[in-house]
Structures are given as C-alpha cells and as structure tokens.
Design a protein around this motif. Structure first.
Motif, mmCIF file in Angstrom:
data_model
loop_
_atom_site.group_PDB
_atom_site.id
_atom_site.type_symbol
_atom_site.label_atom_id
_atom_site.label_comp_id
_atom_site.label_asym_id
_atom_site.label_seq_id
_atom_site.Cartn_x
_atom_site.Cartn_y
_atom_site.Cartn_z
ATOM 1 N N THR A 143 0.828 -1.208 0.000
ATOM 2 C CA THR A 143 0.000 0.000 0.000
ATOM 3 C C THR A 143 0.857 1.251 0.000
ATOM 4 O O THR A 143 0.662 2.164 -0.825
ATOM 5 N N ASN A 144 1.808 1.311 0.919
ATOM 6 C CA ASN A 144 2.672 2.489 1.004
ATOM 7 C C ASN A 144 3.529 2.652 -0.242
ATOM 8 O O ASN A 144 3.731 3.772 -0.723
ATOM 9 N N TYR A 145 4.022 1.540 -0.789
ATOM 10 C CA TYR A 145 4.873 1.598 -1.979
ATOM 11 C C TYR A 145 4.085 2.110 -3.187
ATOM 12 O O TYR A 145 4.543 2.994 -3.920
ATOM 13 N N PHE A 146 2.883 1.563 -3.392
ATOM 14 C CA PHE A 146 2.093 1.922 -4.567
ATOM 15 C C PHE A 146 1.621 3.370 -4.491
ATOM 16 O O PHE A 146 1.674 4.119 -5.477
ATOM 17 N N ARG A 147 1.169 3.792 -3.310
ATOM 18 C CA ARG A 147 0.744 5.179 -3.161
ATOM 19 C C ARG A 147 1.904 6.149 -3.379
ATOM 20 O O ARG A 147 1.757 7.178 -4.058
ATOM 21 N N ARG A 148 3.050 5.834 -2.806
ATOM 22 C CA ARG A 148 4.218 6.710 -2.965
ATOM 23 C C ARG A 148 4.653 6.775 -4.422
ATOM 24 O O ARG A 148 5.028 7.836 -4.938
ATOM 25 N N LYS A 149 4.551 5.641 -5.117
ATOM 26 C CA LYS A 149 4.940 5.585 -6.523
ATOM 27 C C LYS A 149 4.054 6.501 -7.367
ATOM 28 O O LYS A 149 4.542 7.261 -8.212
ATOM 29 N N LEU A 150 2.766 6.437 -7.149
ATOM 30 C CA LEU A 150 1.841 7.265 -7.928
ATOM 31 C C LEU A 150 2.041 8.748 -7.631
ATOM 32 O O LEU A 150 1.999 9.586 -8.542
ATOM 33 N N LEU A 151 2.259 9.086 -6.359
ATOM 34 C CA LEU A 151 2.485 10.485 -6.009
ATOM 35 C C LEU A 151 3.768 11.013 -6.631
ATOM 36 O O LEU A 151 3.806 12.148 -7.126
ATOM 37 N N ASP A 152 4.815 10.195 -6.620
ATOM 38 C CA ASP A 152 6.083 10.612 -7.220
ATOM 39 C C ASP A 152 5.955 10.835 -8.719
ATOM 40 O O ASP A 152 6.689 11.648 -9.300
ATOM 41 N N MET A 153 4.997 10.130 -9.346
ATOM 42 C CA MET A 153 4.788 10.288 -10.791
ATOM 43 C C MET A 153 3.874 11.463 -11.113
ATOM 44 O O MET A 153 3.630 11.757 -12.281
ATOM 45 N N GLY A 154 3.364 12.123 -10.068
ATOM 46 C CA GLY A 154 2.593 13.335 -10.283
ATOM 47 C C GLY A 154 1.095 13.163 -10.384
ATOM 48 O O GLY A 154 0.381 14.112 -10.733
ATOM 49 N N VAL A 166 -7.042 2.830 -3.367
ATOM 50 C CA VAL A 166 -6.284 3.952 -3.922
ATOM 51 C C VAL A 166 -7.051 4.547 -5.105
ATOM 52 O O VAL A 166 -6.970 4.044 -6.230
ATOM 53 N N PRO A 167 -7.811 5.623 -4.890
ATOM 54 C CA PRO A 167 -8.501 6.279 -6.003
ATOM 55 C C PRO A 167 -7.549 7.217 -6.751
ATOM 56 O O PRO A 167 -6.893 8.069 -6.145
ATOM 57 N N LEU A 168 -7.458 7.038 -8.067
ATOM 58 C CA LEU A 168 -6.659 7.907 -8.922
ATOM 59 C C LEU A 168 -7.611 8.737 -9.771
ATOM 60 O O LEU A 168 -8.441 8.199 -10.484
ATOM 61 N N MET A 169 -7.499 10.051 -9.698
ATOM 62 C CA MET A 169 -8.490 10.928 -10.289
ATOM 63 C C MET A 169 -8.325 11.021 -11.809
ATOM 64 O O MET A 169 -7.218 11.206 -12.331
ATOM 65 N N THR A 200 4.579 -2.692 -12.812
ATOM 66 C CA THR A 200 3.967 -2.816 -14.132
ATOM 67 C C THR A 200 2.746 -1.914 -14.247
ATOM 68 O O THR A 200 2.539 -1.231 -15.256
ATOM 69 N N VAL A 201 1.938 -1.895 -13.193
ATOM 70 C CA VAL A 201 0.734 -1.059 -13.197
ATOM 71 C C VAL A 201 1.102 0.414 -13.199
ATOM 72 O O VAL A 201 0.554 1.209 -13.985
ATOM 73 N N SER A 202 2.022 0.804 -12.330
ATOM 74 C CA SER A 202 2.355 2.226 -12.209
ATOM 75 C C SER A 202 3.062 2.774 -13.438
ATOM 76 O O SER A 202 3.005 3.975 -13.694
ATOM 77 N N HIS A 203 3.712 1.906 -14.219
ATOM 78 C CA HIS A 203 4.429 2.384 -15.402
ATOM 79 C C HIS A 203 3.664 2.142 -16.701
ATOM 80 O O HIS A 203 4.218 2.328 -17.784
ATOM 81 N N ALA A 204 2.409 1.700 -16.593
ATOM 82 C CA ALA A 204 1.609 1.512 -17.805
ATOM 83 C C ALA A 204 1.439 2.850 -18.506
ATOM 84 O O ALA A 204 1.147 3.864 -17.888
ATOM 85 N N ARG A 205 1.617 2.843 -19.825
ATOM 86 C CA ARG A 205 1.519 4.079 -20.601
ATOM 87 C C ARG A 205 0.303 4.002 -21.513
ATOM 88 O O ARG A 205 0.168 3.078 -22.301
#
Length: 520
Positions: free
Chosen positions: A430-441, A453-456, A507-512
């Motif tokens: 949880t902490n890793y995934f949330r931090r990853k998304l925040l770091d990506m903006g 984790v809701p992503l707007m 893989t999820v956080s870097h999906a383009r």
C-alpha cells in the motif's frame, strides 16, 4: 431538519451541467483539523481540489454529451435512429411510467458509451492475476458477444482481495473442501429452524475472540447485515447521524428503520458535533421531546475515497454526548491494524468503545457474508429481532469454514507466521504503490495506509478510455464515475493486495496509455 440519504440517486438536473455555473459547482474539500492528542501517530489524508481548468473541461464534456443525448433522443423519437432501450408499450401510454425519464436518458446516452468497462466476465480465481473472457460489441455497447478467446494473466487491481485469500489452493481451500464433503454446499434452512450448524457456532465464537468483544453473530450476506440490522436497532423517535459517504447498505438500513436521518460532512468532526448539539438542544421535530436514541453511523475505510474514519475523535464525541456508535468495517477488517483487527486495532482503541461492530467477510477473508459484534445482550436481541437472522438462509458451510481458516491464519493460530507476513506485505504494498503514484505526479485520494487507492480522472471520456487501455496492457482496473462519485470527480480505483508483488505494482504504475507517456 431531516435529510434524504439519496446519495447515489440519478436525479441530476441537466441545467447544472452548463459551464456558466461551474464556479458555483466545483466542490471545495474541507477537512476537519485533527486533534493530535487523540492519535498515537500522524493521521495523513489527501483530497486535492479539482483543478479549475479540469473542472471547466469536465463540465463541458458532460454538457456536450447531454446536448447530443437530446439530439439522439429526437432522432429516436422519429425512428431515424434505432433505440435499444426498454420503453413503455404504446398500449400503456396512459399509465404511470414504469421507468424514470432521466435514469433512462443517462443510461442510453452517457452510461452506454462506457458500459464495456463493467460486468467483464472472468474465468479464474480473482487473485493477484486472473483470466478475463474477451467480448466484443457490434452495436455500441448495447449487447456483447464472447469471442471464445481468454485474456490470460491480467493483473487484478480491482478485487477487494486485501490479504490474498481469494485462492483455490492452500489451507483455506482444503478445509472448505472437507466441510463440503461433510455438510454439503447449502443448509436449506434458517438459523432459528434447522440451519444452525456447529460450524456456525465455532465461527461466531472465533469472531468474538478476534474482535475482542463479548459475542458476535454471522450473516450470509454482507449487504443485508447492514440493511436488515439497523432497522432492528433504531426506529421512530430515534436519530441516525450518517456520514455523507456511507455505503448504500447503510443508507438503505437507515431508511428502512423509520428513524430521522441527518447527514454530516465526510469525516468532519465539527459538522458531526454541531448535529449532536442541535439534536440534544432541540430534540425531536415539533414535540421537542428527547430522542429515544442517537446512533452515529460510520465506515472504517470508505471504498470510494480511500479515507479512514477519524475514530478517536468520533469515540470522544460519542462519549461526550451519550450517543451510540455503529462502525462498518467492511473494508478495514483484516486490512488495518498491527493484528489485522480493523480500524479499532489501527488506532489502538478499546473495542468496548464501539457499541456495534459490523464487518464483512467478502474482502480480507476471501469469502461471503457479514457479522455484528458487541455486548452479549445486543447479539441476543438481534438473534430474535433481526430479519436477516430470522428469515434468511444460513451461511453456506464451506464459506463458514473458509472464514474460520483464514481468520485463524490472521491470528497466527495455524502455527505459522503466514498471517503476520500477509499483513506486513499488504502494508508495504500500500505504502509503496501510493508513494509511486504520487512521485509520478498523479492526484490520488485517501489515507496513506488505505489499500483503496482512487486515482483521479475527472473527464467522462477518460473513464472509458482508461479502462480499455489498461486492459489492453493486461491490467484489470475499476473505473468509477457519476452517479457513484460527484460529477467532476470520476476516478480509477485500485485495490492493493498482499498477493501483489513489487513487479506487478511497478507494471501497473508504469503503464503508458494514449501514447502520451502518462496515464491520463
């Protein structure tokens, strides 16, 4: 003043969509100040306001969809365009309409455009990865056909499989198979007749011990646990204070109870305290008699916001104003706390501070059903007065055994550290995934420790595009829009699991998507 809890209704006035009103329609997030003396560690939640430009474009998108919807309805009225939606027969034109007009309008002109993102059939265990049945549509999502192809190894970011117990191998599955051989798959009776098995008795004793309460009762359906038990606890002359983002099962239960309902702002203690003071000072409407009972109804983790209830402050208010507290831990039980015992355990509170502890087995335990825990007098009363207890068929024996085995693993009573390992892994993921998304903006909502984790996404066009593009990359996600969320707060909702590996989350956080180098 009594409020109608129709938070998920489809009654949207089309005039609110026009861009000229957006200055007044953009919601302003107001979070109550946290009382640090009540918390043992920092309580951090993020709800970034919708950017002004994004709000304008979102309203423009809905406005355009609405205008084209009316145009297409005009064409359908004159049979220029074919209409697939259910309509009243010509012979019934003088009857009261069976279907509400705006619900039909929204369904056929807005929801239908992105309907392919929901109800996707899967053909495997919904674990960290799953297999999805491919389907196509030839009439713009009105109907679907299966192609016969199965999309293998789709990363599952949508199931509430927080501790990874949704599996068909291992101790839980083996125990469920044994119980199925011994008792069969179903009971065919209610608990108070011939459907009370020893496995049910064992389950309820275990739940009480797990929660740290005197007694508990299990129910076969989580939704009914709320909707059928709240009416047994409150009635006419009682007051229910409900968080504005409470689940539909809590809303339905409150309505069925016949109690007066008032809504306070989400997780806002000033709003709740004002309602408590007004209720005590003014009493019931017209007569001004004291309320028979005041019940505060909240959730542990809010499944659309990813936020955690400010339980220490609510307990303090509840004690100060002599109210009762109903806590729905559907998403927090098993997912929060050092021992996985929910939000009470997360804040280090005494379980006796919560009058009615409710939760479900559909998330962290990989099963079905729900429970209510509390004082023995409370549970004995519900056994006789709850419609869900008296009239509903008993929980399936293999389901009960799945819960027993998974709960013992969480408690460490299986003789292994598997439960503790899964709890730790979920927290780390949880902490890793949330931090990853925040770091990506990206803009994400909720508490730092929430596995929801809701992503707007905001814009209506992005809802459908996001879900489709992620599936193309073998990632299964849940996308959510109006009316399940405010009109300008559409989002993708990720559910993190202990079964996910770091590589899956990467893989999820870097999906383009969309060829732009970013998700949205």
């Amino acid at each position: 003043m009594t409020y109608d809890l129709n938070a998920n209704g489809l009654q949207l006035e089309s005039t609110c969509i026009f861009v000229s009103l957006f200055f007044f329609l953009v919601p302003q997030r107001q979070n109550a100040t946290t009382n640090p003396s009540l918390y043992q560690k920092p309580f951090v939640e993020s709800f970034e306001e919708t950017p002004l430009l994004v709000a304008v474009l979102t309203y423009m998108g809905y406005g355009i969809l609405t205008l084209f919807g009316y145009l297409r309805d005009f064409l359908r009225h004159w049979n220029i365009e074919k209409c697939h939606v259910a309509r009243e027969r010509e012979q019934q034109k003088d009857f009261v309409p069976l279907y509400q007009d705006f619900e039909n309008f929204y369904t056929r002109n807005l929801y239908m455009r992105i309907r392919d993102n929901w109800n996707r059939p899967i053909c495997s265990v919904p674990g960290a990865k799953m297999d999805v049945v491919e389907r196509v549509t030839h009439n713009y999502n009105w109907t679907f056909e299966h192609t016969g192809t199965v999309v293998k190894d789709v990363i599952n970011m949508g199931s509430y499989n927080y501790l990874g117990f949704a599996e068909n191998t291992g101790a839980c599955a083996d125990a469920a198979v044994e119980v199925t051989h011994a008792y069969g798959a179903g009971v065919g009776s209610t608990r108070c007749e011939m459907g009370n098995l020893d496995v049910h008795e064992e389950l309820e004793l275990l739940i009480a011990r797990f929660l740290g309460v005197e007694s508990s009762m299990a129910f076969g359906m989580g939704f009914a646990t709320n909707s059928m038990n709240i009416p047994a606890l409150t009635g006419k002359g009682c007051l229910i204070l409900s968080d504005e983002l409470n689940h539909a099962s809590l809303v339905l239960g409150a309505r069925l109870s016949g109690s007066t309902i008032r809504v306070f702002k989400h997780n806002n203690m000033q709003s709740l305290e004002k309602l408590l003071r007004d209720a005590i000072v003014h009493g019931q409407p017209r007569t001004h008699r004291p309320w028979k009972k005041i019940l505060i109804v909240v959730e542990g983790i809010y499944s659309m916001e990813g936020s955690i209830v400010r339980l220490p402050e609510i307990v303090a208010l509840k004690k100060r104003y002599k109210a009762y507290l109903y806590l729905d831990e559907a998403h927090s039980i098993g997912a929060l706390g050092p021992q996985g015992r929910g939000v009470v355990n997360y804040f280090g509170l005494d379980p006796k501070d919560v009058d009615i502890m409710m939760g479900t087995f559909t998330k962290s335990f990989g099963a079905a059903g729900g429970y209510i825990g509390g004082r023995k007098e409370l549970i004995d009363y519900l056994r006789c007065h709850s419609h869900s207890a008296v009239y509903a068929t008993s929980m399936s024996p293999p389901v009960a055994q799945q819960i027993i085995t998974s709960m013992k693993i969480i408690m460490g009573e299986d003789g292994t550290s598997l439960g503790a390992d899964r709890l730790r892994q979920l927290s780390e993921n949880t902490n890793y995934f949330r931090r990853k998304l925040l770091d990506m903006g990206f803009i994400i909502y909720g508490n730092d420790d929430s596995p929801v984790v809701p992503l707007m996404l905001y814009m209506p066009a992005k809802i459908g595009a996001f879900g489709r593009e992620m599936l193309k990359r073998n990632i299964g996600t849940v996308v959510v829009g109006f009316p399940a969320t405010p009109i300008i707060e559409s989002r993708a909702r990720f559910c993190v699991s202990a079964a996910h590996t770091k590589e899956m989350l990467d893989t999820v956080s870097h999906a383009r998507c969309f060829g732009t180098g970013s998700w949205a």
